[in-house]
Each structure stands twice: as structure tokens, then as C-alpha cells.
Scaffold this active site. Structure first.
Site, PDB file in Angstrom:
ATOM      1  N   HIS A 216       0.849  -1.193   0.000  1.00  0.00           N
ATOM      2  CA  HIS A 216       0.000   0.000   0.000  1.00  0.00           C
ATOM      3  C   HIS A 216       0.887   1.246   0.000  1.00  0.00           C
ATOM      4  CE1 HIS A 216      -2.836   3.059   1.261  1.00  0.00           C
ATOM      5  NE2 HIS A 216      -3.790   2.241   0.852  1.00  0.00           N
TER       6      HIS A 216
ATOM      7  N   GLU B 279      -3.960   1.793  -7.455  1.00  0.00           N
ATOM      8  CA  GLU B 279      -4.315   2.899  -6.561  1.00  0.00           C
ATOM      9  C   GLU B 279      -3.418   4.101  -6.845  1.00  0.00           C
ATOM     10  OE1 GLU B 279      -6.551   1.566  -2.842  1.00  0.00           O
ATOM     11  OE2 GLU B 279      -4.447   1.640  -2.329  1.00  0.00           O
TER      12      GLU B 279
HETATM   13  P1  PGA Z   1      -9.514   6.081   0.291  1.00  0.00           P
HETATM   14  O1  PGA Z   1      -8.331   5.040   0.554  1.00  0.00           O
HETATM   15  O2  PGA Z   1     -10.685   5.297  -0.230  1.00  0.00           O
HETATM   16  O3  PGA Z   1      -9.792   6.706   1.627  1.00  0.00           O
HETATM   17  O4  PGA Z   1      -9.011   7.067  -0.719  1.00  0.00           O
HETATM   18  C1  PGA Z   1      -8.093   4.009  -0.358  1.00  0.00           C
HETATM   19  C2  PGA Z   1      -6.831   3.285   0.002  1.00  0.00           C
HETATM   20  O5  PGA Z   1      -5.868   3.917   0.442  1.00  0.00           O
HETATM   21  O6  PGA Z   1      -6.781   2.046  -0.130  1.00  0.00           O
END
Ligand code: PGA
Length: 250
Positions: free
Chosen positions: A95, A165
Site C-alpha cells: 500500500h 491505486e
Molecule cells: P480512500 O483510501 O478510499 O480513503 O481514498 C483508499 C486506500 O488507500 O486504499
């Protein structure tokens, strides 16, 4: 019908066991009529033990991280085996919030190996910090994938889920939301990178999720127009009403 994966990443929330129990209970309730989805909850480590397969039948348990070490004297670390024996099926790895505190592709590669050895499914997060006009961000994502997958076999890849992401779209301070078109572009690119290593069939079968400010207003767009195999939800996975709408958008 292939189920979409809806993964809730609670991050460092909530602050008490009591609140975590309530969240588990309420999410299990809404998950009951979510036929088209598998609902994965990734709480912080201390709350993993709340999970009980009998009680929360509709929830699958995930972890937000795992140790790079397999066994031994490593204060504060949690091994893949411990997670597996605690009922964890999925582990988020790489992440951006962990990468930002020093997690490299090499570390991620070792974690992936440990997760697979313990028979869990890794959710490998990739994504660029920013976009540029020269396509440098594509090279960034390609390096993340290639370096994370060193020595991972074709059979092992079958258990890995990739979550795109973009860092610029994550969290309350996000620059802006990503569009389904932007997701489609990267989904194709990810499959191309996988295809170059493992072949077209494996690439085609690899699940690619979207994450970054997913909310009830944009979830349908990413799932239907973007063709995401699922969503990685941060903030809105802590608000049961919103999570319910996200699940319903399937
Ligand atoms: P968010 O986070 O939906 O609050 O933008 C997503 C993530 O970091 O996996």
C-alpha cells in the site's frame, strides 16, 4: 457469475474494540444481500481476533500488512503463518502508505512470497505518485510490478490480485478523483506487463481492482464502465451506509 471483490481497508481505524465489533456486525448485516460480491474486511491487527467465521459468515477476513520475516525474534512483527492461523484469507501488500515509510519493491516481493507460502491471497497495490505527459508514470508502475513479482511462478500469480491505486487519488486530501477511463488505461497496461512475463492467458485471468477515493457516487462507474474486478475502499468502508451503496452499485 464471477463475484466482484469489495475490500474495506480500515487503515488505523476505529480507535476502540467496541467500535470495531459494531462495524463487523453491521458490515456482516449488509453483506447478507450482496450476492454479486465478496466482502473482505481488513481491520488493524488487534481487531483481527474479533472475526469469527461462524458469526460473520458473509465477511472474509483480510490483513493490512505482514512481516517480511517468516519466524524468529522480530519485536512487533506479525508473520504470514500467524495471519493464516487467525482466519485471514487476503493480505494487502505494498500500500502506498507503507511504501511512503520505506517499503521497497524488494521488501514487497519477500512479503508476497511469505503470503503465498501461507496459502493466502496477496492484494498487491501499485500506483504512481503523479501523472506526467511523457508516460513516465507507466514505467513507474511497470517497475513496481516487475520487481514485486521476481521469482513468483505462473501458478502463484493465479492467487495474486492487483489493485491500481493512484496516489494522487487516495485519501481526504486527494488531488482529484480518477476517472473510469484512467483506470481502463492502467488495467490494460497492467495486463500487458503481466502478459510479457507470464503470457496472455494468465494476464487475462489476473484480477485488477481499483482503489482511491471510491465512494457511492463513482463506484458504479469503476465497476461497470471501467470493468474493475473489484474495489479497494478506504474511508467509505468505515461508513456502513456508504459501503452498502458501494456494494449495491454492483
Ligand atoms: P480512500 O483510501 O478510499 O480513503 O481514498 C483508499 C486506500 O488507500 O486504499
Amino acid at each position: 457469475m464471477v463475484k466482484k471483490l469489495i475490500i474495506g481497508n480500515w487503515k488505523m481505524n476505529p480507535q476502540s474494540l467496541k467500535e470495531a465489533e459494531i462495524l463487523f456486525r453491521d458490515i456482516n448485516k449488509i453483506a447478507k444481500d450482496s450476492k454479486g460480491a465478496s466482502i473482505v474486511v481488513c481491520p488493524p491487527f488487534p481487531f483481527l481476533s474479533i472475526y469469527n467465521k461462524q458469526k460473520y459468515k458473509k465477511i472474509v477476513l483480510g490483513s493490512q500488512d505482514v512481516s517480511i520475516e517468516e519466524v524468529g525474534s522480530h519485536t512487533g512483527e506479525v508473520s504470514a503463518k500467524m495471519l493464516a492461523s487467525s482466519g485471514v484469507s487476503y493480505v494487502i501488500v505494498g500500500h502506498s502508505e507503507r511504501r511512503s515509510i520505506g517499503e521497497t519493491n524488494n521488501i514487497i516481493n519477500k512479503k508476497l512470497t511469505n503470503i503465498l507460502k501461507a496459502k493466502m491471497s496477496p492484494i498487491l497495490c501499485v500506483g504512481e505518485i503523479t501523472r506526467d505527459n511523457n508516460g513516465e508514470y507507466l514505467k513507474f508502475i511497470k517497475d513496481q510490478i516487475q520487481e514485486s513479482l521476481v521469482n513468483i511462478s505462473k501458478a502463484q500469480l493465479g492467487n495474486i490480485i492487483i489493485a491500481y491505486e493512484p496516489i494522487w487519488a487516495i485519501g481526504a486530501n486527494a488531488e482529484r478523483e480518477a476517472t473510469a477511463e484512467e483506470f481502463i488505461e492502467i488495467k490494460i497496461f497492467i495486463r500487458k506487463v503481466i502478459s510479457d512475463i507470464y503470457g496472455a492467458k494468465t494476464a487475462h485471468n489476473t484480477k485488477v481492482l481499483y482503489g482511491g477515493s471510491v465512494n457511492p457516487k463513482n463506484s458504479k462507474e469503476f465497476l461497470h464502465h471501467g470493468g474493475a474486478d473489484g474495489l479497494l475502499v478506504g474511508r467509505d468502508s468505515l461508513v456502513v451506509r456508504k459501503l452498502n451503496l458501494i456494494i449495491k452499485s454492483i
